[in-house]
Motif scaffolding. Structure first.
Motif, PDB file in Angstrom:
ATOM      1  N   ASN A 258     -14.061   9.853 -93.682  1.00  0.00           N
ATOM      2  CA  ASN A 258     -15.388   8.696 -94.470  1.00  0.00           C
ATOM      3  C   ASN A 258     -15.985   9.224 -93.281  1.00  0.00           C
ATOM      4  O   ASN A 258     -16.420   8.063 -92.207  1.00  0.00           O
ATOM      5  CB  ASN A 258     -14.516   7.723 -94.123  1.00  0.00           C
ATOM      6  CG  ASN A 258     -15.375   5.781 -94.578  1.00  0.00           C
ATOM      7  OD1 ASN A 258     -16.245   6.559 -95.017  1.00  0.00           O
ATOM      8  ND2 ASN A 258     -15.439   4.687 -94.189  1.00  0.00           N
ATOM      9  N   TYR A 261     -18.812   5.845 -92.232  1.00  0.00           N
ATOM     10  CA  TYR A 261     -18.035   5.297 -91.104  1.00  0.00           C
ATOM     11  C   TYR A 261     -18.881   4.477 -89.347  1.00  0.00           C
ATOM     12  O   TYR A 261     -20.218   5.983 -89.565  1.00  0.00           O
ATOM     13  CB  TYR A 261     -16.889   5.410 -90.113  1.00  0.00           C
ATOM     14  CG  TYR A 261     -16.018   4.798 -90.118  1.00  0.00           C
ATOM     15  CD1 TYR A 261     -14.906   3.970 -90.625  1.00  0.00           C
ATOM     16  CD2 TYR A 261     -16.019   4.602 -87.725  1.00  0.00           C
ATOM     17  CE1 TYR A 261     -13.755   3.972 -89.013  1.00  0.00           C
ATOM     18  CE2 TYR A 261     -15.323   4.064 -87.608  1.00  0.00           C
ATOM     19  CZ  TYR A 261     -14.191   3.246 -88.145  1.00  0.00           C
ATOM     20  OH  TYR A 261     -13.237   2.167 -87.915  1.00  0.00           O
ATOM     21  N   SER A 262     -19.226   3.399 -89.991  1.00  0.00           N
ATOM     22  CA  SER A 262     -20.269   3.307 -88.526  1.00  0.00           C
ATOM     23  C   SER A 262     -19.601   1.647 -88.102  1.00  0.00           C
ATOM     24  O   SER A 262     -18.650   1.286 -88.496  1.00  0.00           O
ATOM     25  CB  SER A 262     -21.371   2.737 -89.701  1.00  0.00           C
ATOM     26  OG  SER A 262     -20.864   1.263 -90.621  1.00  0.00           O
ATOM     27  N   ASP A 265     -17.601  -0.541 -89.831  1.00  0.00           N
ATOM     28  CA  ASP A 265     -16.009  -0.370 -89.882  1.00  0.00           C
ATOM     29  C   ASP A 265     -15.244  -0.478 -88.796  1.00  0.00           C
ATOM     30  O   ASP A 265     -13.723  -1.304 -88.853  1.00  0.00           O
ATOM     31  CB  ASP A 265     -16.141   0.890 -90.709  1.00  0.00           C
ATOM     32  CG  ASP A 265     -17.302   0.859 -91.957  1.00  0.00           C
ATOM     33  OD1 ASP A 265     -16.843   0.143 -92.522  1.00  0.00           O
ATOM     34  OD2 ASP A 265     -17.681   1.902 -92.133  1.00  0.00           O
ATOM     35  N   GLU A 268     -14.714  -4.058 -87.864  1.00  0.00           N
ATOM     36  CA  GLU A 268     -13.586  -5.293 -88.653  1.00  0.00           C
ATOM     37  C   GLU A 268     -12.529  -3.818 -87.875  1.00  0.00           C
ATOM     38  O   GLU A 268     -11.574  -5.398 -88.543  1.00  0.00           O
ATOM     39  CB  GLU A 268     -13.704  -4.987 -89.695  1.00  0.00           C
ATOM     40  CG  GLU A 268     -13.060  -5.898 -91.275  1.00  0.00           C
ATOM     41  CD  GLU A 268     -13.903  -5.887 -92.112  1.00  0.00           C
ATOM     42  OE1 GLU A 268     -13.919  -6.923 -92.603  1.00  0.00           O
ATOM     43  OE2 GLU A 268     -14.541  -4.630 -92.730  1.00  0.00           O
ATOM     44  N   ASP A 269     -11.573  -3.110 -87.613  1.00  0.00           N
ATOM     45  CA  ASP A 269     -10.652  -1.992 -87.384  1.00  0.00           C
ATOM     46  C   ASP A 269     -10.345  -2.691 -85.858  1.00  0.00           C
ATOM     47  O   ASP A 269      -9.316  -2.870 -86.290  1.00  0.00           O
ATOM     48  CB  ASP A 269     -11.086  -0.889 -87.549  1.00  0.00           C
ATOM     49  CG  ASP A 269     -11.126  -0.307 -88.755  1.00  0.00           C
ATOM     50  OD1 ASP A 269     -10.977  -0.717 -90.246  1.00  0.00           O
ATOM     51  OD2 ASP A 269     -11.634   1.230 -88.730  1.00  0.00           O
ATOM     52  N   LYS A 292     -24.734  -5.606 -93.202  1.00  0.00           N
ATOM     53  CA  LYS A 292     -22.618  -4.981 -93.700  1.00  0.00           C
ATOM     54  C   LYS A 292     -22.457  -5.634 -92.140  1.00  0.00           C
ATOM     55  O   LYS A 292     -21.187  -6.693 -92.915  1.00  0.00           O
ATOM     56  CB  LYS A 292     -22.872  -3.598 -93.669  1.00  0.00           C
ATOM     57  CG  LYS A 292     -21.121  -3.400 -93.894  1.00  0.00           C
ATOM     58  CD  LYS A 292     -20.873  -2.368 -94.112  1.00  0.00           C
ATOM     59  CE  LYS A 292     -19.671  -1.693 -94.169  1.00  0.00           C
ATOM     60  NZ  LYS A 292     -19.698   0.038 -94.188  1.00  0.00           N
ATOM     61  N   VAL A 296     -20.089  -8.637 -91.978  1.00  0.00           N
ATOM     62  CA  VAL A 296     -18.402  -8.981 -90.627  1.00  0.00           C
ATOM     63  C   VAL A 296     -18.006  -9.898 -90.524  1.00  0.00           C
ATOM     64  O   VAL A 296     -16.898 -10.144 -89.992  1.00  0.00           O
ATOM     65  CB  VAL A 296     -18.124  -6.842 -90.271  1.00  0.00           C
ATOM     66  CG1 VAL A 296     -17.193  -7.359 -89.198  1.00  0.00           C
ATOM     67  CG2 VAL A 296     -18.302  -6.073 -91.745  1.00  0.00           C
TER      68      VAL A 296
END
Length: 485
Positions: A258, A261-262, A265, A268-269, A292, A296
């Motif tokens: 990915n 991926y930023s 992301d 959130e993970d 974004k 989140v």
């Protein structure tokens, strides 16, 4: 170093530093045998959360070697200053400490002095320390703080009287070192290092280097380990977390699969890791904070409803001179988008007064932004010349003008912040209890997810737990309240 060439010293890290910790420990054992007690240390930390995180590692290394922490600088055998160089007063503060320690060193009551951190990345300051403060034993910078044990061994072995090692750029990144955290329930986690923004007033890119990101896998492993040890709150740290994803330090399968991926992301993970109940982050650069990320935060209850969003100035003209790469209108539009999705969010900021070329009109633009945003807290400071930055070459404003403007801004900030932070009065909020209150007997202090403090009756058995507290009364930047079931 003494006869070390014939010894098989590990070349890889952190094995090399573990080796030198063991060698230093031999000196500590000799000290204990002679004095009947372990030598003490004190790490004095100036500056930001990144420095505080580094100091946890310095502390861990020293304790692994066998030192015991002193309760204050005056009682320590080994004093280390982890320095900041964002403002001139930090430099003067260090020199003041060194002046007072010189007498202790000459009397034999202080054995070692070390200086590290951002200030030491400036060659002219290192030269000044070498010439004017020759009694300082160890000097190192931001890129090799992990080598404390190796540098200390050079000094303890007597091979040199003053050990100076400052790297111009990072060579490797070493994470798996001993550390001792301030709290056993919340922790900072570095997700990246350095800065690429080059604001014209700021020394950070020169002393912390360019942006380097840790891999998601490396970060997940650290957070999972913390969760397993009982930590419930994590703060993700970086000079500009919103640009996470630049120049990864190692290969990453997640990034290969990915490439886009930023930071949103990653955030959130992190929230998916069991045991972690609250996630914070800082700092955000307004030009990089995405819709974004706002989404989140809005959909994830684990993420603290607090954003530190440094504006620096409300004047588009001044912002351009600062190389901030957003306008007053851009910033206010971003705040509108944030509040549309997160109406109860607490916003805090940094504001600079007296940047070269600032006019009365520019100050009024800043005051206008303060009133329109309604910050819960604003950290205001006077522009400080940093040698080597573009702004240092600009024509500076008279001190009396800057001080008068600063006073006026501070009055507005206090008024606005008191009103903004009082909006939760009467509500019940979840609070993470951090410590026993030193100034209110029988009270503890906790922090809401919006980063506002609340003092309420309780004891140390509550520390590290989440409790619900009714916010009885607002007192400007904090509340007093009552715990409820």
């Amino acid at each position: 170093m003494d006869n070390l060439n014939s010894i098989n010293i590990p070349t890889s890290e952190p094995a090399r530093q573990q080796y030198f910790m063991d060698r230093c420990h031999e000196f500590i054992e000799d000290f204990i045998n002679k004095n009947g007690k372990a030598p003490t240390f004190y790490v004095s930390t100036f500056g930001c959360q990144m420095n505080a995180r580094d100091s946890e590692k310095l502390t861990g290394i020293l304790e692994r070697i066998g030192y015991q922490e002193a309760d204050k600088e005056d009682n320590a055998d080994f004093v280390i200053f982890n320095t900041c160089t964002v403002r001139e007063n930090a430099n003067q503060k260090l020199y003041g400490h060194l002046g007072s320690l010189k007498k202790r060193k000459e009397s034999g009551k202080l054995m070692l002095i070390g200086i590290c951190g951002c200030m030491m990345q400036q060659p002219e300051i290192v030269d000044h320390i070498r010439e004017k403060y020759s009694f300082v034993d160890i000097v190192f910078g931001t890129f090799n703080f992990y080598k404390l044990a190796e540098l200390l061994y050079s000094r303890l072995s007597g091979s040199v009287k003053q050990v100076i090692e400052v790297l111009n750029a990072p060579e490797i990144n070493v994470e798996n070192l001993p550390e001792r955290k301030k709290y056993n329930f919340k922790s900072g986690v570095n997700i990246m290092y350095g800065c690429n923004n080059f604001c014209t007033y700021c020394i950070v890119p020169y002393v912390r280097g360019r942006e380097r990101s840790r891999t998601p896998e490396d970060i997940f492993e650290e957070v999972q380990k913390l969760a397993g040890e009982g930590y419930v709150e994590i703060m993700l740290l970086g000079q500009n977390v919103n640009s996470y994803g630049v120049n990864f330090l190692e290969d990453s399968d997640i990034i290969k699969n990915n490439p886009d991926y930023s930071f949103p992301d990653l955030l959130e993970d992190i929230c998916k890791i069991d045991g972690i109940k609250r996630v914070r982050f800082m700092t955000s650069h307004p030009k990089d904070l995405s819709d974004k990320l706002i989404d989140v935060i809005a959909r994830n209850p684990k993420i603290a409803k607090h954003l530190h969003l440094p504006v620096q100035s409300g004047s588009t003209k001044v912002l351009k001179a600062m190389n901030r790469r957003y306008t007053k209108e851009d910033y206010l539009a971003l705040v509108d988008r944030i509040k549309a999705k997160l109406p109860d969010i607490s916003l805090t900021t940094d504001i600079m007064v007296g940047f070269p070329g600032e006019t009365e009109e520019d100050l009024q633009d800043t005051i206008d932004v303060v009133r329109k945003v309604g910050y819960d807290q604003a950290f205001t400071f006077i522009y400080s010349v940093r040698t080597g930055t573009p702004a240092a070459k600009m024509e500076q404003l008279p001190a009396e003008v800057v001080n008068e403007r600063f006073s006026r801004l501070l009055e507005v900030v206090r008024e606005v912040s008191a009103e903004a932070s009082a909006r939760f009065e009467g509500q019940t909020k979840e609070v993470l209890v951090e410590n026993v209150n030193d100034h209110m007997e029988g009270y503890v202090t906790g922090r809401m997810d919006n980063n506002i403090l609340v003092h309420f009756p309780g004891d140390n058995s509550l520390i590290g737990t989440f409790v619900n507290v009714k916010l009885d009364k607002a007192h400007g930047f904090y509340y007093t309240g009552t715990m409820v079931e």
